[in-house]
Scaffold this motif. Structure first.
Motif, short mmCIF file in Angstrom:
data_model
loop_
_atom_site.label_atom_id
_atom_site.label_comp_id
_atom_site.label_asym_id
_atom_site.label_seq_id
_atom_site.Cartn_x
_atom_site.Cartn_y
_atom_site.Cartn_z
N GLN A 142 1.12 -4.99 3.54
CA GLN A 142 -0.04 -5.53 4.26
C GLN A 142 -0.31 -6.95 3.81
OE1 GLN A 142 -1.80 -4.07 6.71
NE2 GLN A 142 -0.32 -2.41 6.60
N ILE A 176 -6.74 -2.88 -3.87
CA ILE A 176 -6.89 -1.88 -2.82
C ILE A 176 -6.29 -2.41 -1.53
CG2 ILE A 176 -8.88 -0.62 -3.71
CD1 ILE A 176 -10.55 -2.47 -1.79
N CYS A 177 -5.85 -1.49 -0.71
CA CYS A 177 -5.22 -1.88 0.54
C CYS A 177 -6.26 -2.43 1.50
CB CYS A 177 -4.52 -0.67 1.16
SG CYS A 177 -3.97 -0.99 2.84
N CYS A 237 0.08 2.50 3.75
CA CYS A 237 0.29 1.63 4.92
C CYS A 237 1.50 0.72 4.80
CB CYS A 237 -0.94 0.76 5.16
SG CYS A 237 -2.49 1.67 5.08
N LYS A 266 -5.18 2.95 -2.78
CA LYS A 266 -4.53 2.29 -3.91
C LYS A 266 -3.36 1.41 -3.43
CE LYS A 266 -3.47 4.36 -7.91
NZ LYS A 266 -3.01 5.51 -8.73
N ALA A 267 -3.28 0.25 -4.00
CA ALA A 267 -2.20 -0.64 -3.60
C ALA A 267 -1.88 -1.59 -4.73
CB ALA A 267 -2.62 -1.42 -2.35
N CYS A 305 0.84 -1.19 0.00
CA CYS A 305 0.00 0.00 0.00
C CYS A 305 0.88 1.24 0.00
CB CYS A 305 -0.92 -0.01 1.22
SG CYS A 305 -1.81 1.53 1.44
N GLU A 306 0.47 2.23 -0.78
CA GLU A 306 1.27 3.45 -0.86
C GLU A 306 1.34 4.15 0.49
OE1 GLU A 306 -0.56 5.70 -3.99
OE2 GLU A 306 0.03 4.24 -5.52
N CYS A 312 -6.48 0.39 4.56
CA CYS A 312 -7.03 1.74 4.42
C CYS A 312 -7.95 1.87 3.22
CB CYS A 312 -5.89 2.75 4.33
SG CYS A 312 -4.97 2.65 2.78
#
Length: 879
Positions: free
Chosen positions: A446, A483-484, A443, A490-491, A440-441, A487
């Motif tokens: 993950q 997606i993350c 977090c 974007k991931a 994740c950009e 959060c």
RNA sequence: GCCCUCGUGGCGAAAUUGGCAGACGCGCAGGAUUUAGGAUCCUGUCCCGUUUAGGGGUAGAGGUUCAAAUCCUCUCGAGGGCACCA
């Protein structure tokens, strides 16, 4: 006159019985049956395009014989098989053919399966598994998540072995000692890359210590111990007074501390820690040396002794023992990965340090008496000299005292070091389990939530490795962008996949609940039409089972705890030597982890491990297409039958030794079976020859013991021997012949079933499996009309393979007369035959021996000093 | 260099773990059967000694033991693993 009873036709009888056995499910293992369980495991194959190798056949048919005997001994045997189908070779093969690996793998599996069935192997096919099935690798990924959760999986920028041909990184274990890739033979290079690693080093001690809990052949446990490479020693701190810094070194020879005349650090260490400390003029020199040695691809550096090179940093470290400062050098003979990447050099007592000191004119001070250090370093033991309060101590005897003193003085502390490193667990390839991680950009890294497993491998048009060090998966936007889970932002998915060793870490557990995985019978592959063929779509049509609703995660290991507890650990694990420091060690590590998180009930997965020797070509070389010496088992089965092939591969030599193929010997085995087939048709009498009856019971004993000890070659020999006696005898009673056919059943299952059903089944009443509580299917099953051949009892068929294993009568194995070897002064001078009752009377035996003229002649006029008698065996007159 | 395993007939090998070396199979030789080939069956097959009596023999050299293929030491050879691991 043609008597059908006398003609052995394997081509007819083998398919017939394979068919009947399969319909009867007679090899199905029964969960929770009350009889003792026996878990017999053979390494599941990687289904290559070449088909089954005769080496596989050797291992499988021997273990099949073992499994069959265990079943006849009333064990509830589980003997499963599956496919280890991920990995580089499958991918390379698919690339070569231009066909998607999922398709070539399926074809190869079908071929392997056909070949295995043609050999009459008694696998429990209802438990078949496949590591490339998403329903399977869901759990391979789950284990990874758990490792991550417990801090045992981590990402790190490390130096990795890169194979330019396969375009991937490799584990140390996959690289030969000459630096080539063990699969393709290409010279690997080292490069830095961010990788996933598993902390196998955390388990190093337990992997060594727990070898005590299991029965592995010596060769295997020694090799594992050496690979882990635990050394006892100490770390010692050297202060750098000018810079208020310090260097910690690891040494196995703390006793030589007074002889440490300089320190040496690895280039990597110097780059990270010393470059900033050195003077201007040294800095340039140092950087240059570091750059050269790091760019050397490390191949030379890894390969044995080369001329020592190095640079003086100009820095000084304080040796606390001698109370003096000593210089710090940089050299590539010190490895960054081992210990701390820095050493104390004791040139007087270490060959490498000696060579280095000689070259650069550094002082050499002897602190252990015994050698002549003007010529060569003295690495032996001896008395400590010129070492302050340690003088007079001897090493290695007083090592603990010395380390204790070092700790007391605060110079350093007792420490271990290991050869083994953390396991590089990522590959930049398509055909492997995706690592279930998301970047994740916001977090950072993950884990994929458990309920979202499996992370399925997507369909890709181009699965060739990119060569950039990124997996081909990286190009599939549809799959990569996600997606993350934390959060929602974007991931990107992790695009590296797991190594081909990942799936085999836990496969022996998967067999125990294969039905719950929902993968047996190739459900996945049957649906494999790759429906949409959309880049990035999952290639399976994985459907959640009814009780597996969305968002509800059912943990298959916890769900099947009882089964795992019932079957584990594996009682005997059989596989190749080549996996000793790879799969065998890896899977022990993962199993121990599963034990720690309470998924499995025992600290070790395999109670006993044995390895088989490889089968060489008839020219004594390794079988290989390029030598043209490859034997295809199909051809042998077609020509002589599966039973002959099985028998030969067991007879060819000791199970753990490598043997060259010999077609003449195959023929010998075929002749034996043909003769034997005739004997069963011709020489069954009302009563057994007395002598022959004794031989039978001796054979029962020998065969039972030798199968247990995996001495299959002598099993076959003793069966042949008995057959020879039988041929010379007046005949064998039907009851005795029935026992003999049971002895043959594990080795030549079709042959035995044919004769048993033809001649003996009707009169048998022993069906041990009736005693089992669980089965309903397995008890004699109806035989349909289409099946000709088997005699039935009340319309039920009872296989010879489920009869009770013969027992020998201890009274019947005693020979009525015994031959005693008589020696005079240790030389054989004759033999005497005595009644076996007499063997326990030394005096009687002595008299008989002395009366024997051949022996008397040697004793004439001599005074006998000693008479040594080994009852029933040998007598020795000494004078 | 270090660690491990191994070395027995023409060949694959066996030897109750220190007790008759060469089981069993292959190959080879002689014979029987067969029109012939193949297949099958019988006999023989460690070496020297024509037969016998005997002698020698388990990579080589020593040693321990009443007794060694087996245990110990060294040497040679083959295979496997590790390899600048401090």
């Amino acid at each position: 006159m043609t008597n059908l009873k006398l003609q052995y036709k394997p081509g007819e009888i083998e398919p017939k019985w394979q068919n009947i056995w399969e319909k009867g499910n007679i090899y199905e293992a029964k969960d929770f049956a009350k009889t003792d369980k026996y878990y017999l495991l053979v390494e599941f194959p990687y289904p290559s395009g070449a088909g089954l190798h005769v080496g596989h056949v050797r291992s499988y048919s021997s273990m099949d014989a073992y499994a069959r005997k265990k079943r006849m001994e009333k064990y509830n045997v589980i003997f499963p098989i599956g496919w280890d189908a991920f990995g580089l070779p499958a991918e390379n093969y698919a690339i070569k053919l231009g066909i998607h690996p999922s398709i070539t793998v399926k074809e190869n599996i079908d071929n392997f399966k056909r070949q295995m069935k043609a050999l009459g192997l008694s696998f429990d096919w209802s438990r078949e598994i496949n590591t490339t099935d998403p329903k399977y690798y869901k759990w391979t990924q789950w284990i990874f998540l758990k490792l991550f959760e417990k801090g045992l999986a981590y990402q790190s920028e490390v130096e990795v072995n890169w194979c330019p041909f396969c375009k991937t990184n490799l584990a140390d274990e996959e690289v030969n000692s000459d630096g080539t890739h063990e699969r393709c033979g290409t010279m690997t290079v080292k490069r830095m890359q961010k990788q996933w690693l598993l902390r196998i080093t955390n388990y190093a001690d337990r992997l060594i210590d727990d070898l005590k809990l299991v029965d592995y052949s010596d060769k295997i446990s020694i090799q594992q111990k050496n690979w882990i490479g635990k050394s006892e020693g100490a770390t010692i701190k050297f202060q750098i007074p000018d810079h208020k810094s310090q260097i910690e070194v690891f040494t196995t020879r703390p006793d030589t501390l007074y002889g440490a005349t300089f320190l040496v650090v690895a280039p990597e260490y110097a780059k990270a820690n010393l470059l900033k400390l050195v003077s201007k003029e040294k800095e340039e020199l140092l950087s240059k040396y570091i750059d050269i040695s790091l760019s050397n691809a490390n191949i030379e550096r890894d390969l044995g002794e080369k001329e020592k090179s190095g640079v003086d940093t100009g820095l000084k470290a304080f040796n606390p023992a001698i109370g003096k400062e000593i210089p710090i050098w940089v050299s590539d003979y010190v490895l960054a990965e081992y210990g701390s990447g820095a050493i104390m050099a004791v040139p007087a007592h270490d060959e490498r340090d000696f060579a280095f000191a000689k070259k650069f004119g550094l002082p050499i001070i002897s602190v252990i008496s015994g050698g002549n250090i003007s010529e060569v370093a003295y690495t032996g033991c001896g008395e400590i000299i010129d070492s302050g309060s340690w003088n007079g101590l001897t090493v290695p005897k007083d090592n603990t005292k010395i380390v204790f003193d070092i700790e007391k003085k605060g110079w350093g502390k007792r420490e271990h070091s290991y050869h083994i490193r953390d396991w590089v667990f990522s590959r930049q390839h398509y055909w492997g389990e995706p690592i279930p991680m998301i970047h994740c950009e916001v977090c950072g890294i993950q884990p994929v939530p458990e309920k979202d497993l499996p992370v399925e491998l997507p369909y890709v048009e181009k699965y060739e490795p990119s060569g950039t060090g990124e997996s081909p998966l990286a190009n599939i936007g549809l799959w990569v962008n996600t997606i993350c889970p934390k959060c929602g932002g974007k991931a990107r998915r992790e695009t590296d996949t797991m190594p081909n060793w990942a799936g085999s870490n836990w496969y022996y557990l998967a067999y125990l609940f294969a039905d719950k995985l929902g993968i047996s019978g190739f459900q996945w592959f049957d649906e494999l039409t790759i429906p949409s063929k959309v880049e990035g779509s999952p290639i399976s049509n994985l459907k959640l089972s009814k009780n597996e609703e969305k968002n509800k995660f059912i943990n298959i290991f916890y769900e099947n705890k009882k089964k795992i507890k019932y079957w584990m650990p594996v009682d005997l694990y059989q596989g190749g030597f080549e996996h000793t420091t790879l799969h065998l060690l890896y899977s022990r590590f993962i199993y121990k982890f599963l034990y720690d998180i309470k998924v499995v009930p025992t600290p070790e997965p395999y109670m006993k491990r044995r390895s088989h020797g490889i089968v060489l070509g008839s020219d004594g070389r390794k079988m290989s297409k390029s030598f043209g010496n490859v034997i295809n088992p199909d051809q042998i089965v077609g020509k002589y039958g599966a039973d002959t092939l099985r028998l030969y591969e067991m007879f060819m030599g000791p199970f753990d030794q490598m043997v060259a193929w010999s077609e003449e010997s195959v023929e010998g085995c075929f002749r034996f079976l043909r003769r034997l087939y005739k004997l069963f048709g011709e020489k069954i009498g009302k009563e057994s020859d007395k002598e022959l009856e004794m031989r039978l019971h001796q054979t029962i004993k020998k065969v039972s013991e030798d199968i247990e000890n995996l001495k299959f070659n002598t099993v076959v020999a003793s069966l042949m021997e008995f057959s020879n006696y039988w041929g010379d005898s007046s005949g064998l009673a039907k009851n005795d012949a029935r026992e003999f056919i049971k002895l043959l059943a594990p080795l030549v299952p079709h042959f035995a079933e044919e004769i048993y059903q033809r001649d003996f089944a009707g009169s048998s009443s022993l069906q041990w499996f009736d005693e089992l509580t669980i089965p309903s299917k397995v008890e004699g099953f109806p035989v349909t009309n289409e099946l000709t051949g088997p005699q039935t009892e009340n319309g039920k068929f009872h296989s010879v393979h489920l009869q009770e294993w013969p027992k020998y009568d201890p009274k019947l194995i005693i020979e009525s007369t015994v031959t005693i070897a008589v020696q005079v002064n240790g030389k054989l001078r004759g033999t005497i035959n005595i009644e076996s009752q007499v063997t326990s009377h030394k005096s009687k035996v002595l008299v008989m021996a002395k009366e024997n003229p051949r022996i008397a002649k040697w004793l004439e006029g001599k005074t006998i000093k000693k008479e040594i008698y080994v009852p029933g065996r040998l007598l020795n007159f000494v004078f």
